[in-house]
Design an enzyme around this catalytic site. Structure first.
Site, short mmCIF file in Angstrom:
data_model
loop_
_atom_site.label_atom_id
_atom_site.label_comp_id
_atom_site.label_asym_id
_atom_site.label_seq_id
_atom_site.Cartn_x
_atom_site.Cartn_y
_atom_site.Cartn_z
N ARG A 134 0.81 -1.23 0.00
CA ARG A 134 0.00 0.00 0.00
C ARG A 134 0.84 1.27 0.00
NH1 ARG A 134 -2.99 -2.99 3.71
NH2 ARG A 134 -4.77 -3.96 2.68
N LYS A 156 4.38 11.92 -10.96
CA LYS A 156 3.54 11.08 -11.82
C LYS A 156 4.26 9.77 -12.05
CE LYS A 156 1.05 14.51 -14.59
NZ LYS A 156 0.82 14.98 -15.99
N GLU A 198 12.91 19.11 -23.85
CA GLU A 198 12.14 19.46 -22.65
C GLU A 198 12.80 20.65 -21.92
OE1 GLU A 198 9.26 17.95 -22.08
OE2 GLU A 198 9.41 15.88 -22.79
N LYS A 239 9.88 23.36 -13.19
CA LYS A 239 8.90 22.30 -12.99
C LYS A 239 8.42 22.27 -11.54
CE LYS A 239 7.29 17.74 -13.84
NZ LYS A 239 7.33 16.51 -14.63
N GLU A 249 -2.53 18.49 -11.58
CA GLU A 249 -2.88 18.93 -12.94
C GLU A 249 -4.36 19.25 -13.11
OE1 GLU A 249 -0.65 17.06 -16.11
OE2 GLU A 249 -2.17 17.61 -17.56
N ARG A 253 -0.54 23.05 -14.33
CA ARG A 253 0.45 22.02 -14.65
C ARG A 253 0.37 21.61 -16.11
NH1 ARG A 253 2.47 16.82 -10.98
NH2 ARG A 253 3.86 15.99 -12.56
N ASN A 257 2.62 20.61 -20.82
CA ASN A 257 2.32 19.82 -22.01
C ASN A 257 2.53 20.58 -23.31
OD1 ASN A 257 1.58 17.62 -20.43
ND2 ASN A 257 -0.50 18.41 -20.16
N HIS A 260 3.09 18.80 -26.53
CA HIS A 260 2.79 17.39 -26.30
C HIS A 260 1.52 16.89 -26.97
CE1 HIS A 260 6.10 17.73 -23.51
NE2 HIS A 260 6.00 16.45 -23.16
N HIS A 264 2.46 13.79 -28.94
CA HIS A 264 1.93 12.45 -28.63
C HIS A 264 1.27 11.84 -29.86
CE1 HIS A 264 1.70 13.16 -24.01
NE2 HIS A 264 2.84 12.59 -24.36
N HIS A 278 10.39 10.44 -27.78
CA HIS A 278 9.44 11.37 -27.15
C HIS A 278 9.87 12.83 -27.30
CE1 HIS A 278 6.59 13.05 -24.30
NE2 HIS A 278 7.62 13.63 -23.69
N1 LIG Z 1 6.34 10.79 -14.95
C1 LIG Z 1 6.46 11.84 -15.70
O1 LIG Z 1 6.14 12.97 -15.29
C2 LIG Z 1 7.03 11.69 -17.08
C3 LIG Z 1 7.36 12.82 -17.82
C4 LIG Z 1 7.92 12.65 -19.06
C5 LIG Z 1 8.15 11.38 -19.56
N2 LIG Z 1 7.81 10.29 -18.82
C6 LIG Z 1 8.05 8.93 -19.31
O2 LIG Z 1 9.45 8.77 -19.46
C7 LIG Z 1 9.69 7.74 -20.41
C8 LIG Z 1 10.84 8.14 -21.29
O3 LIG Z 1 11.97 8.35 -20.50
P1 LIG Z 1 13.45 8.39 -21.11
O4 LIG Z 1 13.45 9.23 -22.32
O5 LIG Z 1 14.34 8.71 -20.00
O6 LIG Z 1 13.64 6.92 -21.66
P2 LIG Z 1 14.25 5.56 -21.05
O7 LIG Z 1 14.05 5.46 -19.60
O8 LIG Z 1 13.73 4.47 -21.89
O9 LIG Z 1 15.80 5.74 -21.36
C9 LIG Z 1 16.24 5.83 -22.69
C10 LIG Z 1 17.34 4.80 -22.99
O10 LIG Z 1 18.55 5.26 -22.42
C11 LIG Z 1 19.16 4.24 -21.62
N3 LIG Z 1 19.86 4.95 -20.56
C12 LIG Z 1 19.30 5.62 -19.53
N4 LIG Z 1 20.24 6.27 -18.83
C13 LIG Z 1 21.42 6.00 -19.41
C14 LIG Z 1 22.75 6.39 -19.16
N5 LIG Z 1 23.08 7.26 -18.20
N6 LIG Z 1 23.73 5.90 -19.96
C15 LIG Z 1 23.43 5.06 -20.98
N7 LIG Z 1 22.18 4.68 -21.29
C16 LIG Z 1 21.19 5.14 -20.51
C17 LIG Z 1 18.00 3.38 -21.18
O11 LIG Z 1 18.43 2.08 -20.88
C18 LIG Z 1 17.09 3.42 -22.41
O12 LIG Z 1 17.52 2.48 -23.34
C19 LIG Z 1 8.39 7.52 -21.14
O13 LIG Z 1 7.85 6.29 -20.74
C20 LIG Z 1 7.51 8.66 -20.68
O14 LIG Z 1 6.15 8.31 -20.64
C21 LIG Z 1 7.24 10.43 -17.60
ZN LIG Z 2 7.56 15.27 -22.36
#
Ligand SMILES: NC(=O)c1ccc[n+]([C@@H]2O[C@H](COP(=O)([O-])OP(=O)(O)OC[C@H]3O[C@@H](n4cnc5c(N)ncnc54)[C@H](O)[C@@H]3O)[C@@H](O)[C@H]2O)c1
Ligand SMILES: [Zn+2]
Length: 383
Positions: A134, A156, A198, A239, A249, A253, A257, A260, A264, A278
């Site tokens: 939980r 999030k 971003e 942020k 949001e 917030r 986006n 986005h 998206h 992304h």
């Molecule tokens: N929670 C939120 O507020 C929020 C906001 C924006 C995006 N997201 C989510 O984030 C995700 C995308 O995140 P991302 O772009 O970080 O992608 P990711 O976590 O998939 O990382 C991208 C790639 O880089 C590799 N990697 C990560 N750090 C590394 C490092 N230091 N050295 C070498 N390789 C490394 C990972 O293994 C992966 O293959 C999506 O799922 C998206 O929905 C969430």
């Molecule tokens: Zn984004």
């Protein structure tokens, strides 16, 4: 004289950003080599705690050993849970693996989950922490630029549903974020660039001076060092301020986006594949939002051109035609893109919500753009 000792401040050269959410407030520590202080910071926050580090295989290869060493140096017990990399890990199956592994590692209510990775790991591990027993607390150790400036801050968390991205989740704030800017040195350049979209977004949506600084200093941000740290800290501050105003949001917030809604739809149109990361979708989306704002007479066409020129300068895609395999068959037509935008969960009762610009450096949320206007705009952009 008896001077009260200050609360543990950031060590030399580190920047501390506070996320002010009453009893859920936390610090973001940003700096080169900050990872080394992880164990010390965790044991100061939660004496006697046990931890489980959740990470993916690529990140584990580069950074798991150092992370464990940092924890063990402060006598913090650590278990490790390694999952496959990529968006496919934000699934029910992998969530089950992670939650079961947390239980098997005897992570209890007072213990901590450590999310070591990009946004995928932060979302997955954060959600696992939100639901196991939980809810247990968690720490974000973001390792991508996107995660350091965006996903690790704000609480999030979640996984994807066959119906769409991020549809299963929870708001669960971390208790600490440690963003080591050196960790980004092993990140593939394309991933770094995508995350930079971003960073630029914070300038475009709310801080013209920061945008102008990025125009002048982006080369140094990519190189590392003080400029990179400043860009990340400024982004986190932006942020944090928005999240503090509107954690769930219900209003402001949504400004985050910017780019986005279009982005998206483009990610969906390319099947969330390597064709468009992304941040790349956000770059194109941000330019489209600026151009639509100019078309509606909200900003000058030169301001929209300035957004696009900066993103081009760092090597980001800015036009639909920049997407690999572009053609109307390759990414769809105005109708299909409109349909994808309508599926976005930000849509409220059929009205498309857009984040547009009323000035460069000032975004607004609007739901009164006529769908026919957007349709015609997209048709022109697809030509
Ligand atoms: N929670 C939120 O507020 C929020 C906001 C924006 C995006 N997201 C989510 O984030 C995700 C995308 O995140 P991302 O772009 O970080 O992608 P990711 O976590 O998939 O990382 C991208 C790639 O880089 C590799 N990697 C990560 N750090 C590394 C490092 N230091 N050295 C070498 N390789 C490394 C990972 O293994 C992966 O293959 C999506 O799922 C998206 O929905 C969430
Ligand atoms: Zn984004």
């Amino acid at each position: 004289m008896n001077v009260p000792s200050p609360k543990r401040a950031a060590s030399d050269g580190e920047t501390l950003v506070k996320v002010a959410l009453a009893e859920r407030s936390y610090d973001i520590v940003i700096g080169a080599g900050a990872l080394a202080s992880l164990g010390e910071r965790i044991s100061a926050l939660r004496p006697g705690v046990r931890t489980a580090v959740v990470t993916d295989r690529s990140v584990a290869k580069h950074w798991l050993r150092q992370t464990e060493a940092a924890l063990m140096a402060a006598n913090v017990p650590v278990a490790q849970i390694v999952v496959g990399e990529g968006e496919s890990s934000k699934s029910y199956d992998v969530l089950q693996d992670v939650t079961e592994a947390l239980i098997a590692a005897r992570i209890e209510r007072n213990d901590l989950v450590v999310a070591l990775g990009g946004g995928v790991i932060g979302d997955l591990a954060g959600f696992a922490a939100a639901v196991v027993r939980r809810g247990v607390d968690f720490v974000q150790v973001p390792t991508t630029l996107l995660a350091q400036v965006d996903s690790s801050v704000g609480g999030k968390t979640g996984i994807n549903s066959p119906h769409g991205k991020n549809l299963i989740g929870a708001f669960h704030q971390p208790v600490l974020v440690v963003a080591d800017t050196d960790v980004l040195d092993t990140l593939p350049p394309r991933e770094f660039r995508a995350g930079y979209a971003e960073v630029a977004k914070y300038g475009v949506l709310g801080d013209l001076a920061f945008f102008a600084w990025l125009e002048a200093n982006h080369g140094d941000v990519f190189k590392g060092g003080a400029a990179r740290q400043r860009a990340i800290a400024t982004s986190c501050r932006a942020k944090a301020a928005i999240v503090a105003r509107d954690e769930r949001e219900t209003g402001d917030r949504a400004l985050l986006n910017l780019g986005h809604t279009f982005g998206h739809a483009l990610e969906a149109a390319t099947g969330f594949s390597d064709r468009l990361l992304h941040g790349e979708g956000v770059a194109i989306g941000m330019v489209l939002a600026a151009e639509l704002s100019a078309q509606l007479g909200m900003i000058a066409p030169e301001d929209a051109a300035r957004v696009s020129a900066h993103l081009v300068a760092v090597g980001l895609p800015t036009r639909l035609q920049d997407i690999a395999g572009f053609s109307q068959e390759g990414i769809g037509n105005a109708d299909s893109l409109m349909a994808l935008m309508a599926q976005d969960k930000k849509v409220k009762r059929g009205r498309l919500t857009f984040i547009l610009l009323e000035a460069l450096g000032r975004a607004v949320i609007t739901s009164d753009v006529e769908p026919s206007t957007v349709h015609a705009f997209l048709e022109r952009k697809l030509r």
